[in-house]
Design a protein around this motif. Structure first.
Motif, short mmCIF file in Angstrom:
data_model
loop_
_atom_site.label_atom_id
_atom_site.label_comp_id
_atom_site.label_asym_id
_atom_site.label_seq_id
_atom_site.Cartn_x
_atom_site.Cartn_y
_atom_site.Cartn_z
N LYS A 71 0.85 -1.19 0.00
CA LYS A 71 0.00 0.00 0.00
C LYS A 71 0.89 1.24 0.00
CE LYS A 71 -3.65 2.18 2.74
NZ LYS A 71 -4.39 2.08 4.01
N ASN A 72 0.77 2.06 -1.06
CA ASN A 72 1.51 3.31 -1.16
C ASN A 72 0.77 4.38 -0.36
OD1 ASN A 72 2.87 5.62 -1.89
ND2 ASN A 72 2.75 5.28 -4.10
N GLN A 73 1.43 4.95 0.62
CA GLN A 73 0.82 5.97 1.49
C GLN A 73 1.16 7.39 1.03
OE1 GLN A 73 -1.32 3.94 3.21
NE2 GLN A 73 -0.78 4.95 5.13
N THR A 74 1.83 7.52 -0.13
CA THR A 74 2.31 8.84 -0.56
C THR A 74 1.61 9.31 -1.83
OG1 THR A 74 4.07 8.07 -2.05
CG2 THR A 74 4.59 8.16 0.31
N ALA A 75 1.87 10.57 -2.17
CA ALA A 75 1.33 11.17 -3.40
C ALA A 75 2.29 11.00 -4.57
CB ALA A 75 1.05 12.65 -3.15
N LYS A 76 3.33 10.18 -4.40
CA LYS A 76 4.31 9.95 -5.47
C LYS A 76 4.20 8.52 -6.00
CE LYS A 76 8.04 12.95 -3.80
NZ LYS A 76 9.47 12.93 -3.47
N THR A 77 4.55 8.36 -7.28
CA THR A 77 4.63 7.02 -7.87
C THR A 77 5.96 6.38 -7.46
OG1 THR A 77 3.26 7.64 -9.74
CG2 THR A 77 4.66 5.72 -10.03
N ILE A 78 5.91 5.13 -7.10
CA ILE A 78 7.09 4.40 -6.63
C ILE A 78 7.57 3.47 -7.74
CG2 ILE A 78 7.90 2.71 -4.95
CD1 ILE A 78 5.84 4.08 -3.02
N SER A 79 8.88 3.53 -8.02
CA SER A 79 9.45 2.71 -9.09
C SER A 79 10.26 1.53 -8.56
CB SER A 79 10.33 3.57 -10.00
OG SER A 79 11.38 4.16 -9.25
N GLY A 80 10.63 1.54 -7.30
CA GLY A 80 11.39 0.43 -6.72
C GLY A 80 11.33 0.47 -5.21
N LEU A 81 11.53 -0.70 -4.60
CA LEU A 81 11.53 -0.76 -3.14
C LEU A 81 12.33 -1.95 -2.66
CD1 LEU A 81 9.30 -3.19 -2.47
CD2 LEU A 81 7.71 -1.34 -2.88
N ARG A 82 12.70 -1.86 -1.39
CA ARG A 82 13.45 -2.94 -0.73
C ARG A 82 12.68 -3.35 0.52
NH1 ARG A 82 18.93 -3.95 -1.04
NH2 ARG A 82 19.29 -1.85 -1.83
N VAL A 135 8.71 -2.48 4.36
CA VAL A 135 9.40 -1.79 3.28
C VAL A 135 10.35 -0.81 3.95
CG1 VAL A 135 9.15 -0.21 1.33
CG2 VAL A 135 7.48 -2.03 1.69
N THR A 136 11.65 -0.92 3.64
CA THR A 136 12.65 -0.09 4.32
C THR A 136 13.42 0.83 3.38
OG1 THR A 136 14.19 -1.93 4.22
CG2 THR A 136 12.95 -1.65 6.28
N GLU A 137 13.14 0.72 2.09
CA GLU A 137 13.75 1.63 1.13
C GLU A 137 12.78 1.81 -0.04
OE1 GLU A 137 17.76 1.93 -1.64
OE2 GLU A 137 17.81 0.67 0.15
N VAL A 138 12.62 3.07 -0.47
CA VAL A 138 11.69 3.38 -1.54
C VAL A 138 12.39 4.28 -2.56
CG1 VAL A 138 9.53 4.58 -2.10
CG2 VAL A 138 9.68 3.21 -0.02
N HIS A 139 12.21 3.97 -3.85
CA HIS A 139 12.71 4.80 -4.94
C HIS A 139 11.50 5.32 -5.71
CE1 HIS A 139 16.97 3.57 -4.54
NE2 HIS A 139 16.40 2.53 -3.96
N TYR A 140 11.41 6.66 -5.79
CA TYR A 140 10.29 7.28 -6.48
C TYR A 140 10.64 7.51 -7.94
CZ TYR A 140 8.79 8.11 -1.69
OH TYR A 140 8.42 7.95 -0.37
N ASP A 141 9.61 7.62 -8.78
CA ASP A 141 9.86 7.80 -10.21
C ASP A 141 10.43 9.18 -10.54
OD1 ASP A 141 7.54 9.31 -9.92
OD2 ASP A 141 6.58 8.50 -11.71
N ASP A 142 10.41 10.13 -9.59
CA ASP A 142 11.01 11.45 -9.82
C ASP A 142 12.51 11.46 -9.50
OD1 ASP A 142 11.16 11.49 -7.04
OD2 ASP A 142 9.78 13.17 -6.79
N GLY A 143 13.06 10.28 -9.11
CA GLY A 143 14.49 10.18 -8.81
C GLY A 143 14.84 10.31 -7.34
N SER A 144 13.91 10.73 -6.52
CA SER A 144 14.18 10.84 -5.08
C SER A 144 14.02 9.47 -4.43
CB SER A 144 13.24 11.87 -4.43
OG SER A 144 11.89 11.46 -4.55
N SER A 145 14.46 9.36 -3.17
CA SER A 145 14.34 8.09 -2.46
C SER A 145 14.15 8.33 -0.97
CB SER A 145 15.57 7.22 -2.70
OG SER A 145 16.72 7.83 -2.17
N TRP A 146 13.77 7.30 -0.27
CA TRP A 146 13.56 7.32 1.17
C TRP A 146 14.15 6.03 1.73
CZ3 TRP A 146 11.00 3.57 3.97
CH2 TRP A 146 10.78 3.85 5.33
N GLN A 147 14.78 6.13 2.89
CA GLN A 147 15.32 4.94 3.55
C GLN A 147 14.97 4.99 5.03
OE1 GLN A 147 19.41 4.30 2.61
NE2 GLN A 147 19.32 2.16 3.19
#
Length: 185
Positions: A78-89, A152-164
């Motif tokens: 479940k994506n809790q954000t307003a961004k599209t996610i392109s990858g995750l760990r 989910v402990t790492e997220v890559h967004y389609d805009d090039g940003s990421s979260w860890q």
């Protein structure tokens, strides 16, 4: 006399078989191991759970094939954000059932490519781990129960940003848990 000879012959055969160098030995058996492993998404009652941008909301263990019986997979995200996610760990955390605040072990998966739209919930099959490959279960014979949680402990967004994620797993926040009603007298 024949009876005496028979007794002597049987006795000598018994003693010779006991001292025979060709006697086969069996491998020592491992002690019996009785433990259980429950598998669950990362617990919603953990501190800062609501801050995770993507939540694992479905998980399964085992499968119909013999080679899948120890396989753990995330089945719904479940994506809790307003961004599209392109990858995750994903990361799994192993807890003793006796202390759900201290992870005994954890490991991360590889980055998984995904197209997860904003605020979308999707079905997936993302491999997490084989239970029988967890080091604790390969090197010891535990005799208690365990809980394996997946986050989910790492997220890559389609805009090039990421979260860890940092500081996971969080402790259980007992204030988030519903209090049980007292039994009626």
């Amino acid at each position: 006399m024949k009876f005496l000879v028979s007794i002597l012959l049987i006795t000598s055969l018994c003693f010779s078989s006991l001292s025979s160098p060709n006697r086969k030995y069996t491998e020592p058996c491992s002690p019996p191991s009785y433990f259980g492993v429950a598998v669950a998404p990362y617990n919603q009652f953990r501190a800062d759970y609501d801050l995770l941008p993507v939540q694992v909301v479905g998980i399964r263990g085992g499968g119909p094939k013999e080679e899948d019986k120890f396989k753990i997979e995330a089945t719904r995200l479940k994506n809790q954000t307003a961004k599209t996610i392109s990858g995750l760990r994903l990361t799994w955390f192993l807890f003793s059932a006796a202390d759900l605040n201290v992870a005994l072990d954890s490991r991360q998966t590889n980055i998984t490519k995904i197209d997860l739209k904003p605020f979308e919930k999707v079905d997936s099959l993302i491999f997490v781990v084989y239970i029988n490959q967890i080091p604790l279960f390969k090197t010891t014979w535990p005799s208690n129960d365990f809980l394996l949680e997946v986050a989910v402990t790492e997220v890559h967004y389609d805009d090039g940003s990421s979260w860890q994620a940092t500081d996971l797993p969080g402790d259980l926040d007992r204030s988030k848990m519903r209090k049980r009603a007292a039994p009626a007298n």
